[in-house]
Design a protein around this motif. Structure first.
Motif, mmCIF file in Angstrom:
data_model
loop_
_atom_site.group_PDB
_atom_site.id
_atom_site.type_symbol
_atom_site.label_atom_id
_atom_site.label_comp_id
_atom_site.label_asym_id
_atom_site.label_seq_id
_atom_site.Cartn_x
_atom_site.Cartn_y
_atom_site.Cartn_z
ATOM 1 N N UNK A 36 0.818 -1.213 0.000
ATOM 2 C CA UNK A 36 0.000 0.000 0.000
ATOM 3 C C UNK A 36 0.851 1.262 0.000
ATOM 4 N N UNK A 37 2.018 1.184 -0.623
ATOM 5 C CA UNK A 37 2.818 2.393 -0.817
ATOM 6 C C UNK A 37 2.059 3.337 -1.747
ATOM 7 N N UNK A 38 1.955 4.619 -1.403
ATOM 8 C CA UNK A 38 1.157 5.539 -2.238
ATOM 9 C C UNK A 38 1.711 5.648 -3.658
ATOM 10 N N UNK A 39 0.806 5.546 -4.636
ATOM 11 C CA UNK A 39 1.177 5.634 -6.047
ATOM 12 C C UNK A 39 0.783 6.962 -6.672
ATOM 13 N N UNK A 40 0.005 7.752 -5.940
ATOM 14 C CA UNK A 40 -0.373 9.097 -6.407
ATOM 15 C C UNK A 40 -0.294 10.036 -5.215
ATOM 16 N N UNK A 44 -1.142 10.026 -0.712
ATOM 17 C CA UNK A 44 -0.140 10.425 0.276
ATOM 18 C C UNK A 44 -0.854 11.184 1.388
ATOM 19 N N UNK A 45 -1.012 10.572 2.532
ATOM 20 C CA UNK A 45 -1.831 11.153 3.594
ATOM 21 C C UNK A 45 -1.015 12.098 4.471
ATOM 22 N N UNK A 219 -8.003 1.426 8.843
ATOM 23 C CA UNK A 219 -9.346 0.856 8.710
ATOM 24 C C UNK A 219 -9.646 0.532 7.256
ATOM 25 N N UNK A 220 -9.262 1.459 6.344
ATOM 26 C CA UNK A 220 -9.494 1.211 4.920
ATOM 27 C C UNK A 220 -8.671 0.018 4.424
ATOM 28 N N UNK A 221 -7.437 -0.098 4.889
ATOM 29 C CA UNK A 221 -6.591 -1.228 4.477
ATOM 30 C C UNK A 221 -7.161 -2.551 4.988
ATOM 31 N N UNK A 222 -7.623 -2.565 6.235
ATOM 32 C CA UNK A 222 -8.220 -3.778 6.790
ATOM 33 C C UNK A 222 -9.450 -4.205 6.002
ATOM 34 N N UNK A 223 -10.208 -3.218 5.562
ATOM 35 C CA UNK A 223 -11.391 -3.542 4.757
ATOM 36 C C UNK A 223 -10.979 -4.169 3.430
ATOM 37 N N UNK A 249 1.914 0.178 9.694
ATOM 38 C CA UNK A 249 1.568 -0.937 8.819
ATOM 39 C C UNK A 249 2.333 -2.209 9.213
ATOM 40 N N UNK A 250 3.550 -2.051 9.702
ATOM 41 C CA UNK A 250 4.293 -3.221 10.187
ATOM 42 C C UNK A 250 3.602 -3.826 11.399
ATOM 43 N N UNK A 251 3.139 -2.964 12.307
ATOM 44 C CA UNK A 251 2.403 -3.460 13.476
ATOM 45 C C UNK A 251 1.089 -4.102 13.040
ATOM 46 N N UNK A 252 0.429 -3.489 12.048
ATOM 47 C CA UNK A 252 -0.837 -4.033 11.553
ATOM 48 C C UNK A 252 -0.622 -5.402 10.919
ATOM 49 N N UNK A 253 0.459 -5.558 10.180
ATOM 50 C CA UNK A 253 0.808 -6.868 9.611
ATOM 51 C C UNK A 253 0.934 -7.909 10.712
ATOM 52 N N UNK A 254 1.619 -7.534 11.762
ATOM 53 C CA UNK A 254 1.823 -8.461 12.877
ATOM 54 C C UNK A 254 0.507 -8.761 13.584
#
Length: 567
Positions: A36-40, A44-45, A219-223, A249-254
């Protein structure tokens, strides 16, 4: 007889299980931080100001020749550099486009840059290429035009790792590069970049991503990943990320992996707390309650129980600090932690109403100092227990100003100084009583303390000192003063004292040494009284607690002859 295996009888218990067909491989797993690296720039949040500045620069064709992105880890510095490279080299779906803040992502330059294979976009890690020779290669290559892109772009990550000679070699090229070359630098430690380099770059300070932005992003990534998660769990991850998208995101992966094994596919707050090694909120709240109630035994038992469950002592201290911070913010209506349950909010609100700012500040300072001690300790649990005892006995103490007011107002009983004062000027007069208005004071009106004060006020300072320090009174009557013999009072003392009393009172005095030990001198009585006062003051609960919390503190006498704690 049919030889077909289908006709052969099957022996009981020998049925082979059906082997499922292997799932089609979808390729190696990509961690969420890469996936989920930003492509546009729209993806980029948290960097709206920078995106707006770049968009205006591209629209007005006012592009700098060098950009420097700085910020904490994981906020998008390298991703921003790649997006700038795409924005400058995008040719659009039809191949006729120019630089744009919204690269199409489908043209060959965009796809090649995304895949890291564009020949004119060179990425270099300054941590691995620190020397001047590496920079010389860049200097030699910038003379040649781009092969297939609009601009030849050099992305140098962690640029602060370049050596001083490498920076110096780059300066001239960086200041006046060919028109087809752009430099994009990224660093987490901008203070290590020479000012000569900074002055040649357009600098962008990328901000930390706020927890609410991270919560929405995760939340959006989890969805998209099809993973369910409790909202408090996502908030815990967002707060633990400390403003870094990559860390989060590393913590979320774990957390997803942890949930797959233990949570039936659902990420729970308790699982995340356990995974991160955070102390249990309920246990920390109970520990805080024990501290505020002065329950030293209960606090130690709770700490040991948490330690037995695998919670590190330093994590318990951090939990107490977080709770103290939350209560303090709640007092000014600035505490809003969405990860808290309703019961926790109510508890924090109650403490905020009951506790003042001064106790909370002292509690914070004690915990802050204790945090470093526990962190460095060879036996953290012992240090934690000592810290808890120190906090219990010191957090609720009044500050020095309040303590002085309590002593003066009687809130803390002040001990009367019944002993005579020190033999100096005004202090002597205050303790001895009213100064005789005339020089001829009736002998019957004088006490030993008034005799001392009379001598001091009329200039007989040596006699006054001897009376105060050494004269041990045996008998005192009008016109008669008998004292115990001591070596400090020579044979001439009686004559000199008698003459001084005659001159000041108008009456003849018989002054002589007698038999017996006599009563203690004025100085000895005062010293004994001060020692008794100090002993009684030390027994006051508030002073005992202060001395226990600050072992190096001592009791001193102030100018008003009162005693108070002086850290």
């Amino acid at each position: 007889m049919d030889d077909s295996a289908d006709d052969e009888p099957t022996m009981p218990g020998m049925d082979l299980p059906e082997t499922p067909a292997p799932a089609a491989s979808s390729g190696p797993y990509r961690v969420l931080a890469r996936k989920y690296r930003p492509q546009t720039f729209a993806e980029l949040i948290g960097q709206d100001a920078m995106v707006k500045t770049l968009g205006n620069a591209i629209a007005r064709d006012r592009l700098a020749h060098a950009f420097l992105m700085t910020g904490v880890r994981g906020v998008g510095k390298t991703s921003t550099a790649r997006l700038i490279a795409k924005a400058l080299n995008c040719i659009g779906p039809d191949g006729q486009g120019g630089p744009t803040i919204d690269p199409c992502g489908v043209c060959e330059p965009c796809r090649a840059i995304t895949e890291g294979r564009h020949i004119d976009v060179i990425e270099m890690d300054a941590a691995s290429n620190t020397g001047v020779d590496d920079v010389r290669e860049i200097i030699e290559a910038v003379r040649y035009a781009a092969v297939s892109a609009r601009y030849k772009i050099y992305i140098i990550d962690e640029v602060h790792m370049l050596s001083r000679n490498a920076f110096n070699a780059l300066l001239k090229t960086l200041e006046e590069p060919p028109p087809h070359v752009k430099f994009l630098f990224a660093t987490t430690e901008v203070n290590k970049v020479p000012v000569t380099v900074l002055s040649r770059c357009q600098r962008f300070d990328l901000r930390r991503i706020t927890p609410d932005m991270l919560f929405a992003h995760f939340s959006a990534i989890l969805q998209k990943e099809g993973v369910e998660a409790e909202a408090p769990a996502i908030w815990l991850i967002a707060n633990a990320a400390e403003g870094s998208v990559r860390d989060g995101l590393s913590i979320l992966d774990q957390a997803i992996a942890h949930a797959d094994l233990d949570g039936g596919g659902r990420i729970g707050a308790d699982q995340v707390r356990t995974m991160l090694g955070l102390s249990d909120r309920t246990a920390i709240a109970q520990l805080m309650a024990a501290i505020l109630e002065g329950d030293s035994g209960g606090a130690i038992d709770l700490a040991r129980a948490q330690y037995a469950l695998g919670i590190e002592p330093v994590a318990m201290v951090r939990g107490l600090m977080d709770l103290t911070h939350a209560v303090t913010l709640a007092k000014v209506s600035r505490h809003d932690d969405p990860a808290l349950a309703a019961s926790d909010r109510e508890r924090i609100g109650d403490w905020a109403k009951k506790l003042g700012f001064a106790p909370l500040n002292r509690l914070w300072q004690l915990l802050l100092k204790g945090h470093d001690e526990v962190l460095r300790a060879t036996n953290p649990l012992e240090h934690l227990e000592m810290l808890l005892l120190r906090v219990i006995y010191a957090a609720s103490l009044p500050d020095p100003g309040e303590l002085a007011k309590l002593l003066e107002s009687g809130g803390v009983p002040a001990m009367p100084l019944g002993a005579p004062p020190a033999p100096t000027g005004r202090e002597s007069a205050a303790a001895a009583g009213p100064v005789p208005e005339s020089a001829e004071t009736p002998a019957s009106a004088l006490t030993i303390a008034q005799i001392h004060q009379l001598l001091e006020s009329t200039g007989h300072h040596q006699l006054a000192r001897q009376v105060y320090d050494d004269l041990k009174l045996v008998e005192l009557e009008p016109g008669l003063l008998v004292y115990a013999p001591v070596p400090a009072l020579d044979g001439d003392f009686a004559r000199r004292l008698g003459e001084a009393l005659l001159a000041q009172t108008g009456s003849r005095w018989q002054v002589r040494s007698g038999e017996g030990e006599g009563r203690p001198s004025l100085g000895q009585m005062r010293a004994a009284k001060l020692a008794d006062n100090e002993s009684r003051i030390r027994e006051l609960p508030v002073v005992k607690a202060a001395l226990a919390a600050f072992p190096d503190a001592r009791l001193v006498e102030d100018d008003a002859n009162h005693q108070r704690l002086n850290p």
